[in-house]
Design a protein around this motif. Sequence first.
Motif, PDB file in Angstrom:
ATOM      1  N   MET A  18     -63.811 -42.947  92.791  1.00  0.00           N
ATOM      2  CA  MET A  18     -63.840 -43.870  93.922  1.00  0.00           C
ATOM      3  C   MET A  18     -65.113 -44.721  93.880  1.00  0.00           C
ATOM      4  O   MET A  18     -66.124 -44.307  93.322  1.00  0.00           O
ATOM      5  CB  MET A  18     -63.797 -43.109  95.241  1.00  0.00           C
ATOM      6  N   ILE A  19     -65.049 -45.920  94.468  1.00  0.00           N
ATOM      7  CA  ILE A  19     -66.202 -46.792  94.516  1.00  0.00           C
ATOM      8  C   ILE A  19     -67.108 -46.334  95.649  1.00  0.00           C
ATOM      9  O   ILE A  19     -66.668 -46.189  96.779  1.00  0.00           O
ATOM     10  CB  ILE A  19     -65.778 -48.244  94.749  1.00  0.00           C
ATOM     11  N   PRO A  20     -68.381 -46.037  95.355  1.00  0.00           N
ATOM     12  CA  PRO A  20     -69.270 -45.573  96.427  1.00  0.00           C
ATOM     13  C   PRO A  20     -69.508 -46.658  97.451  1.00  0.00           C
ATOM     14  O   PRO A  20     -69.489 -47.854  97.147  1.00  0.00           O
ATOM     15  CB  PRO A  20     -70.557 -45.213  95.669  1.00  0.00           C
ATOM     16  N   THR A  21     -69.759 -46.228  98.664  1.00  0.00           N
ATOM     17  CA  THR A  21     -70.007 -47.157  99.763  1.00  0.00           C
ATOM     18  C   THR A  21     -71.464 -47.060 100.179  1.00  0.00           C
ATOM     19  O   THR A  21     -71.880 -46.060 100.768  1.00  0.00           O
ATOM     20  CB  THR A  21     -69.111 -46.818 100.969  1.00  0.00           C
ATOM     21  N   PRO A  22     -72.288 -48.068  99.846  1.00  0.00           N
ATOM     22  CA  PRO A  22     -73.684 -48.027 100.274  1.00  0.00           C
ATOM     23  C   PRO A  22     -73.799 -48.270 101.758  1.00  0.00           C
ATOM     24  O   PRO A  22     -72.893 -48.830 102.381  1.00  0.00           O
ATOM     25  CB  PRO A  22     -74.319 -49.186  99.474  1.00  0.00           C
ATOM     26  N   PRO A  23     -74.898 -47.833 102.366  1.00  0.00           N
ATOM     27  CA  PRO A  23     -75.065 -48.058 103.811  1.00  0.00           C
ATOM     28  C   PRO A  23     -75.103 -49.538 104.131  1.00  0.00           C
ATOM     29  O   PRO A  23     -75.621 -50.360 103.372  1.00  0.00           O
ATOM     30  CB  PRO A  23     -76.403 -47.368 104.123  1.00  0.00           C
ATOM     31  N   ILE A  24     -74.521 -49.906 105.268  1.00  0.00           N
ATOM     32  CA  ILE A  24     -74.440 -51.295 105.700  1.00  0.00           C
ATOM     33  C   ILE A  24     -75.703 -51.649 106.485  1.00  0.00           C
ATOM     34  O   ILE A  24     -76.036 -50.973 107.461  1.00  0.00           O
ATOM     35  CB  ILE A  24     -73.210 -51.512 106.590  1.00  0.00           C
ATOM     36  N   PRO A  25     -76.438 -52.662 106.068  1.00  0.00           N
ATOM     37  CA  PRO A  25     -77.634 -53.041 106.828  1.00  0.00           C
ATOM     38  C   PRO A  25     -77.265 -53.448 108.249  1.00  0.00           C
ATOM     39  O   PRO A  25     -76.339 -54.229 108.477  1.00  0.00           O
ATOM     40  CB  PRO A  25     -78.191 -54.241 106.030  1.00  0.00           C
ATOM     41  N   SER A  26     -78.008 -52.928 109.215  1.00  0.00           N
ATOM     42  CA  SER A  26     -77.677 -53.172 110.614  1.00  0.00           C
ATOM     43  C   SER A  26     -77.911 -54.628 110.998  1.00  0.00           C
ATOM     44  O   SER A  26     -77.270 -55.157 111.894  1.00  0.00           O
ATOM     45  CB  SER A  26     -78.518 -52.253 111.513  1.00  0.00           C
ATOM     46  N   GLN A  27     -78.877 -55.317 110.307  1.00  0.00           N
ATOM     47  CA  GLN A  27     -79.166 -56.691 110.691  1.00  0.00           C
ATOM     48  C   GLN A  27     -78.181 -57.679 110.096  1.00  0.00           C
ATOM     49  O   GLN A  27     -78.232 -58.867 110.422  1.00  0.00           O
ATOM     50  CB  GLN A  27     -80.589 -57.060 110.255  1.00  0.00           C
ATOM     51  N   ALA A  74     -64.389 -55.194  90.362  1.00  0.00           N
ATOM     52  CA  ALA A  74     -65.760 -55.431  89.911  1.00  0.00           C
ATOM     53  C   ALA A  74     -66.544 -56.237  90.933  1.00  0.00           C
ATOM     54  O   ALA A  74     -67.710 -55.933  91.219  1.00  0.00           O
ATOM     55  CB  ALA A  74     -65.735 -56.151  88.567  1.00  0.00           C
ATOM     56  N   ARG A  75     -65.912 -57.259  91.484  1.00  0.00           N
ATOM     57  CA  ARG A  75     -66.608 -58.047  92.504  1.00  0.00           C
ATOM     58  C   ARG A  75     -66.879 -57.209  93.744  1.00  0.00           C
ATOM     59  O   ARG A  75     -67.943 -57.334  94.360  1.00  0.00           O
ATOM     60  CB  ARG A  75     -65.795 -59.284  92.878  1.00  0.00           C
ATOM     61  N   GLN A  76     -65.924 -56.364  94.112  1.00  0.00           N
ATOM     62  CA  GLN A  76     -66.130 -55.515  95.287  1.00  0.00           C
ATOM     63  C   GLN A  76     -67.319 -54.585  95.094  1.00  0.00           C
ATOM     64  O   GLN A  76     -68.133 -54.400  95.993  1.00  0.00           O
ATOM     65  CB  GLN A  76     -64.867 -54.704  95.564  1.00  0.00           C
ATOM     66  N   TYR A  77     -67.412 -54.003  93.891  1.00  0.00           N
ATOM     67  CA  TYR A  77     -68.513 -53.077  93.616  1.00  0.00           C
ATOM     68  C   TYR A  77     -69.859 -53.800  93.651  1.00  0.00           C
ATOM     69  O   TYR A  77     -70.825 -53.309  94.255  1.00  0.00           O
ATOM     70  CB  TYR A  77     -68.299 -52.421  92.262  1.00  0.00           C
ATOM     71  N   LEU A  78     -69.927 -54.972  93.032  1.00  0.00           N
ATOM     72  CA  LEU A  78     -71.195 -55.701  92.995  1.00  0.00           C
ATOM     73  C   LEU A  78     -71.551 -56.275  94.359  1.00  0.00           C
ATOM     74  O   LEU A  78     -72.720 -56.281  94.750  1.00  0.00           O
ATOM     75  CB  LEU A  78     -71.109 -56.823  91.948  1.00  0.00           C
ATOM     76  N   SER A  79     -70.543 -56.764  95.088  1.00  0.00           N
ATOM     77  CA  SER A  79     -70.839 -57.387  96.384  1.00  0.00           C
ATOM     78  C   SER A  79     -71.261 -56.372  97.427  1.00  0.00           C
ATOM     79  O   SER A  79     -71.955 -56.716  98.388  1.00  0.00           O
ATOM     80  CB  SER A  79     -69.616 -58.166  96.876  1.00  0.00           C
ATOM     81  N   ARG A  80     -70.867 -55.119  97.257  1.00  0.00           N
ATOM     82  CA  ARG A  80     -71.319 -54.097  98.201  1.00  0.00           C
ATOM     83  C   ARG A  80     -72.831 -53.943  98.150  1.00  0.00           C
ATOM     84  O   ARG A  80     -73.463 -53.598  99.142  1.00  0.00           O
ATOM     85  CB  ARG A  80     -70.653 -52.749  97.890  1.00  0.00           C
ATOM     86  N   LEU A  81     -73.401 -54.161  96.971  1.00  0.00           N
ATOM     87  CA  LEU A  81     -74.839 -53.982  96.823  1.00  0.00           C
ATOM     88  C   LEU A  81     -75.630 -55.033  97.588  1.00  0.00           C
ATOM     89  O   LEU A  81     -76.778 -54.808  97.966  1.00  0.00           O
ATOM     90  CB  LEU A  81     -75.203 -54.028  95.334  1.00  0.00           C
ATOM     91  N   ILE A  82     -75.015 -56.188  97.828  1.00  0.00           N
ATOM     92  CA  ILE A  82     -75.712 -57.243  98.567  1.00  0.00           C
ATOM     93  C   ILE A  82     -75.135 -57.432  99.959  1.00  0.00           C
ATOM     94  O   ILE A  82     -75.499 -58.355 100.670  1.00  0.00           O
ATOM     95  CB  ILE A  82     -75.663 -58.575  97.787  1.00  0.00           C
ATOM     96  N   GLY A  83     -74.187 -56.551 100.339  1.00  0.00           N
ATOM     97  CA  GLY A  83     -73.667 -56.566 101.707  1.00  0.00           C
ATOM     98  C   GLY A  83     -72.642 -57.635 101.989  1.00  0.00           C
ATOM     99  O   GLY A  83     -72.484 -58.023 103.145  1.00  0.00           O
ATOM    100  N   ASN A  84     -71.937 -58.140 100.985  1.00  0.00           N
ATOM    101  CA  ASN A  84     -70.949 -59.190 101.212  1.00  0.00           C
ATOM    102  C   ASN A  84     -69.667 -58.837 100.460  1.00  0.00           C
ATOM    103  O   ASN A  84     -69.333 -59.466  99.452  1.00  0.00           O
ATOM    104  CB  ASN A  84     -71.496 -60.539 100.743  1.00  0.00           C
ATOM    105  N   PRO A  85     -68.908 -57.830 100.911  1.00  0.00           N
ATOM    106  CA  PRO A  85     -67.749 -57.365 100.153  1.00  0.00           C
ATOM    107  C   PRO A  85     -66.612 -58.370 100.175  1.00  0.00           C
ATOM    108  O   PRO A  85     -66.430 -59.119 101.136  1.00  0.00           O
ATOM    109  CB  PRO A  85     -67.353 -56.069 100.871  1.00  0.00           C
ATOM    110  N   TYR A  86     -65.843 -58.387  99.095  1.00  0.00           N
ATOM    111  CA  TYR A  86     -64.692 -59.272  99.004  1.00  0.00           C
ATOM    112  C   TYR A  86     -63.468 -58.631  99.644  1.00  0.00           C
ATOM    113  O   TYR A  86     -62.737 -59.275 100.392  1.00  0.00           O
ATOM    114  CB  TYR A  86     -64.404 -59.577  97.531  1.00  0.00           C
ATOM    115  N   LEU A  87     -63.244 -57.347  99.362  1.00  0.00           N
ATOM    116  CA  LEU A  87     -62.149 -56.585  99.958  1.00  0.00           C
ATOM    117  C   LEU A  87     -62.666 -55.878 101.204  1.00  0.00           C
ATOM    118  O   LEU A  87     -63.879 -55.860 101.459  1.00  0.00           O
ATOM    119  CB  LEU A  87     -61.607 -55.586  98.936  1.00  0.00           C
TER     120      LEU A  87
END
Length: 272
Positions: free
Chosen positions: A1-10, A150-163
């Motif tokens: 499964m794709i890990p889910t990093p914590p979502i920045p509150s701001q 791939a985009r979903q995994y990378l975008s999670r790291l910057i807080g802007n998911p595609y899915l």
Amino acid sequence: MIPTPPIPSQMPAPPWSSWEKWLQSPPGRYVLDWEQRCFDQIVADVFGFHAVQIGLPQINTLVENRMPLHAILIHSNDSLTNAARYNWHLIEGNPTELPFANESLDLIVLPHVLEFAADPHQILREVDRVLRPEGRLIISGFNPASLWGARQYLSRLIGNPYLPRDGQFISLIRIKDWLELLNFSLDRGHFGCYKFPLQGESVMGRMNFLEKMGNRWWPIFGAVFLVSAIKRQKGMRLIGPASLVRIPAIQQLTPAAERSNIQKHLKSSRTK
């Protein structure tokens, strides 16, 4: 499964972070259209009496199925407006505790259910409990091994998911392993949605040519997969010695003469 990093509150959540809102976006409608065509093709030749779709009332996966009873199991958070559009029985419940008797259903469809569930294993165990032997299970989900994944995994790291942000997308290989442990045999499968992971409706409309190219050159890297499996029942075993009396082959005769010859042979074998 794709890990889910914590979502920045701001950081405000984008409009497509919600599953229901995402389905209304251009890529969401694109996925639903593709899946509708695939479901229509697969369920058309599944026969029985009782068919149930679990979740995703935005799509009617049973519309081409000819069973007399169609039902949808929805969660309390699902949209009743979408569910009321189709002519099926509405049942409110939890997929981890299905409100059906053992071995009572002939077809179960799980459209994007496992990847948004806290315990997907329990859902599959419940499906195995309520599905009849030789019953059909159909699952759809997002493919992590794709450009969208791939985009979903990378975008999670910057807080802007595609899915949708809260999905834990499961590979098809892992789902196959789970099904085999429950004694399901895979019947067929499809990959689709090869367009680039973009948001604009006009730009996605100009990428229709990628569907044929993807089916031919990189079929397993589609953004969405759909797999069909059949619940198998373990074979029976003969107990006790087999009969020693063998009926010999008889030449082609009339039915009356053939019956008389067999009875004569059985009578002579008992007197020995």
